[in-house]
Design a protein around this motif. Structure first.
Motif, PDB file in Angstrom:
ATOM      1  N   GLY A 138      62.491  -5.813  31.302  1.00 23.22           N
ATOM      2  CA  GLY A 138      63.824  -5.713  30.747  1.00 23.22           C
ATOM      3  C   GLY A 138      64.854  -5.113  31.688  1.00 23.22           C
ATOM      4  N   LYS A 139      66.019  -4.869  31.121  1.00 22.53           N
ATOM      5  CA  LYS A 139      67.188  -4.440  31.892  1.00 22.53           C
ATOM      6  C   LYS A 139      66.949  -3.131  32.640  1.00 22.53           C
ATOM      7  N   ALA A 140      66.236  -2.188  32.019  1.00 23.40           N
ATOM      8  CA  ALA A 140      66.057  -0.862  32.631  1.00 23.40           C
ATOM      9  C   ALA A 140      65.252  -0.922  33.927  1.00 23.40           C
ATOM     10  N   LEU A 141      64.502  -1.994  34.132  1.00 25.09           N
ATOM     11  CA  LEU A 141      63.672  -2.097  35.337  1.00 25.09           C
ATOM     12  C   LEU A 141      64.372  -2.843  36.467  1.00 25.09           C
ATOM     13  N   GLU A 142      65.518  -3.444  36.176  1.00 19.97           N
ATOM     14  CA  GLU A 142      66.224  -4.230  37.186  1.00 19.97           C
ATOM     15  C   GLU A 142      66.585  -3.393  38.411  1.00 19.97           C
ATOM     16  N   LYS A 143      66.378  -4.003  39.570  1.00 19.63           N
ATOM     17  CA  LYS A 143      66.780  -3.423  40.852  1.00 19.63           C
ATOM     18  C   LYS A 143      66.069  -2.103  41.143  1.00 19.63           C
ATOM     19  N   THR A 144      64.882  -1.934  40.554  1.00 18.45           N
ATOM     20  CA  THR A 144      64.059  -0.776  40.882  1.00 18.45           C
ATOM     21  C   THR A 144      62.871  -1.250  41.708  1.00 18.45           C
ATOM     22  N   GLU A 145      62.126  -0.326  42.223  1.00 24.32           N
ATOM     23  CA  GLU A 145      60.990  -0.670  43.073  1.00 24.32           C
ATOM     24  C   GLU A 145      59.916  -1.449  42.320  1.00 24.32           C
ATOM     25  N   GLY A 146      59.779  -1.197  41.046  1.00 24.70           N
ATOM     26  CA  GLY A 146      58.745  -1.857  40.257  1.00 24.70           C
ATOM     27  C   GLY A 146      59.188  -3.122  39.557  1.00 24.70           C
ATOM     28  N   ASP A 147      60.382  -3.643  39.876  1.00 24.47           N
ATOM     29  CA  ASP A 147      60.889  -4.823  39.186  1.00 24.47           C
ATOM     30  C   ASP A 147      60.042  -6.049  39.508  1.00 24.47           C
ATOM     31  N   ALA A 148      59.998  -6.978  38.576  1.00 20.13           N
ATOM     32  CA  ALA A 148      59.257  -8.227  38.756  1.00 20.13           C
ATOM     33  C   ALA A 148      59.935  -9.313  37.935  1.00 20.13           C
ATOM     34  N   TYR A 149      59.851 -10.560  38.400  1.00 20.19           N
ATOM     35  CA  TYR A 149      60.599 -11.647  37.783  1.00 20.19           C
ATOM     36  C   TYR A 149      59.802 -12.462  36.762  1.00 20.19           C
ATOM     37  N   GLY A 150      58.492 -12.513  36.932  1.00 20.16           N
ATOM     38  CA  GLY A 150      57.699 -13.425  36.122  1.00 20.16           C
ATOM     39  C   GLY A 150      57.048 -12.776  34.925  1.00 20.16           C
ATOM     40  N   PHE A 151      56.200 -13.562  34.250  1.00 19.57           N
ATOM     41  CA  PHE A 151      55.440 -13.053  33.113  1.00 19.57           C
ATOM     42  C   PHE A 151      54.180 -12.354  33.609  1.00 19.57           C
ATOM     43  N   ASP A 152      53.863 -11.244  32.974  1.00 15.28           N
ATOM     44  CA  ASP A 152      52.686 -10.455  33.305  1.00 15.28           C
ATOM     45  C   ASP A 152      51.585 -10.748  32.289  1.00 15.28           C
ATOM     46  N   VAL A 153      50.324 -10.629  32.717  1.00 20.25           N
ATOM     47  CA  VAL A 153      49.168 -10.847  31.849  1.00 20.25           C
ATOM     48  C   VAL A 153      48.440  -9.535  31.641  1.00 20.25           C
ATOM     49  N   TRP A 154      48.114  -9.238  30.395  1.00 15.85           N
ATOM     50  CA  TRP A 154      47.226  -8.125  30.058  1.00 15.85           C
ATOM     51  C   TRP A 154      45.945  -8.733  29.504  1.00 15.85           C
ATOM     52  N   VAL A 155      44.882  -8.698  30.314  1.00 13.24           N
ATOM     53  CA  VAL A 155      43.631  -9.294  29.859  1.00 13.24           C
ATOM     54  C   VAL A 155      42.968  -8.399  28.807  1.00 13.24           C
ATOM     55  N   LYS A 156      42.213  -9.037  27.915  1.00 10.85           N
ATOM     56  CA  LYS A 156      41.543  -8.292  26.854  1.00 10.85           C
ATOM     57  C   LYS A 156      40.229  -8.968  26.497  1.00 10.85           C
ATOM     58  N   ARG A 157      39.281  -8.176  26.010  1.00  5.84           N
ATOM     59  CA  ARG A 157      37.991  -8.703  25.558  1.00  5.84           C
ATOM     60  C   ARG A 157      37.676  -8.170  24.173  1.00  5.84           C
ATOM     61  N   THR A 158      38.648  -8.177  23.343  1.00  9.14           N
ATOM     62  CA  THR A 158      38.521  -7.800  21.944  1.00  9.14           C
ATOM     63  C   THR A 158      39.487  -8.651  21.143  1.00  9.14           C
TER      64      THR A 158
END
Length: 382
Positions: A138-158
């Motif tokens: 979101g907006k709060a992460l823009e232009k910071t070191e940890g910013d990213a443009y794409g979709f992230d995956v959280w893998v799960k086994r439950t």
């Protein structure tokens, strides 16, 4: 005395007749594919036409074969009125399933999909089902070191929903028994995001600035992400992305609407980040399927990612950073595609062949939708 008794009998008989209002839904799978854990949508107007007395707070859906209740959801799509009745079903190839709608108290079913805005983590927006989880930034992460443009995956086994627990723990990069976040996105489209492709360059937007949840489980969660206008290689573009995730599915349905001042179609690409080590890449331009079985990480296992277009793929290729599929959109007209992921440690899709088979099966399901019929089957019982 006999006469008055006869009158009483005449009065009692009509009240002993009970009308059991119900409707029957017939769902036909005419394809050669078995359909498992599939969410089917029945138009609510068809339900009401066959069962006008239905009480939305007091009805059940019964499987005609098992005689048991099945989970359902009233889908609103952000509207005040109900749009669809959603049910999750299994149907064998070339067969049909009958469901009864009747008056009664519905059982409490476990929610299998969920999404929320996460202000405590720099405006993340996260969503999941009983198979996999995702987030975007979101907006709060823009232009910071940890910013990213794409979709992230959280893998799960439950099959349990894990987002709230992971954010509360604030330790989601370590597997505590239900999965983790080890997927790297960076300045790429990550796990299947889309962006304009103008003058042979990906024109990334800023992060989403507004959001809206349209439905939130138990079988389908749908939300919108709204992006402020940006300069896409000399073209001013705005975007609204409507994302749905169904119970039992590895893939999201994504509907994007781009608004821009140009009569020509806008070229866009869907992308998947590529890793340095070798993985298994699937590029099927004819079917619009782009798949990736990532290289295995020693501790974390293997993540699989894919996208499936509903519009013709003009080109697919692999560059140093990403797998890319090119297509185009018209101004203010929706484009629909599917993207998602799987994890081998979940134990259901454990190699690249199984991932490819899953994607082929999913695509064939899209080409062969259910045939659904609703009819009034009210009966009168003594």
């Amino acid at each position: 005395m006999k006469f008055s008794h006869f009158i009483l009998m005449v009065c009692v008989l009509p009240s002993s007749l009970k009308a059991q209002n119900k409707a029957t839904i017939t769902i036909s799978n005419n394809s050669v594919l078995d359909r498992k854990e599939t969410v089917a949508a029945i138009k609510w107007k068809d339900i009401v036409a066959s069962y006008p007395q239905i009480d939305t707070a007091n009805f059940t859906i019964i499987n005609s074969k098992t005689k048991k209740q099945i989970p359902f959801q009233l889908e609103h799509k952000g509207q005040s009125t109900i749009q669809n009745l959603l049910v999750q079903i299994d149907i064998k190839a070339k067969s049909s399933l009958q469901l009864f709608i009747q008056k009664g108290k519905p059982e409490k079913f476990i929610s299998k999909t969920f999404a929320r805005f996460v202000p405590e983590r720099l405006d993340d927006f996260a969503w999941e089902n009983d198979k996999i989880a995702f987030r975007t930034y979101g907006k709060a992460l823009e232009k910071t070191e940890g910013d990213a443009y794409g979709f992230d995956v959280w893998v799960k086994r439950t099959s349990k929903l894990v987002l709230n627990d992971r954010y509360k723990r604030n330790d989601y990069h370590i597997d505590h028994g239900d999965g983790l976040d080890y997927y790297h996105v960076g300045y790429t489209l990550g796990a299947g995001n889309m962006a304009p492709f103008v003058k042979d360059t990906i024109r990334y937007s800023g992060n989403y600035h507004r959001w809206k949840i349209l439905d939130n489980g138990p079988l389908r969660t749908t939300f919108q992400l709204i992006y402020d206008s940006w300069n896409a290689g000399g073209i001013k573009v705005q975007a609204i992305k409507t994302i749905s995730i169904d119970a039992g599915s590895q893939l999201n349905r994504i509907e994007n609407v781009y608004t821009f001042d140009d009569k020509k179609p806008l070229p866009v690409v869907v992308g998947i980040i590529r890793r340095e080590k070798a993985g298994v890449i699937l590029l099927n331009e004819q079917q619009g399927i782009m798949g990736y079985w990532e290289p295995t990480f020693e501790k974390e296992g293997t993540t699989a990612v894919a996208t499936i277009l509903s519009t013709p793929a003009k080109k697919m290729w692999v560059d140093k950073e990403q797998l890319l599929t090119l297509t185009s959109v018209k101004n203010n007209e929706p484009i629909v595609y599917y993207s998602g992921a799987a994890w081998d440690k979940a134990g259901q899709i454990t190699n690249s062949k199984q991932w490819q088979d899953y994607l082929d099966h999913f695509n064939q399901e899209l080409q062969n939708p259910f045939i659904i019929n609703v009819k009034d089957t009210s009966i009168t019982k003594k």
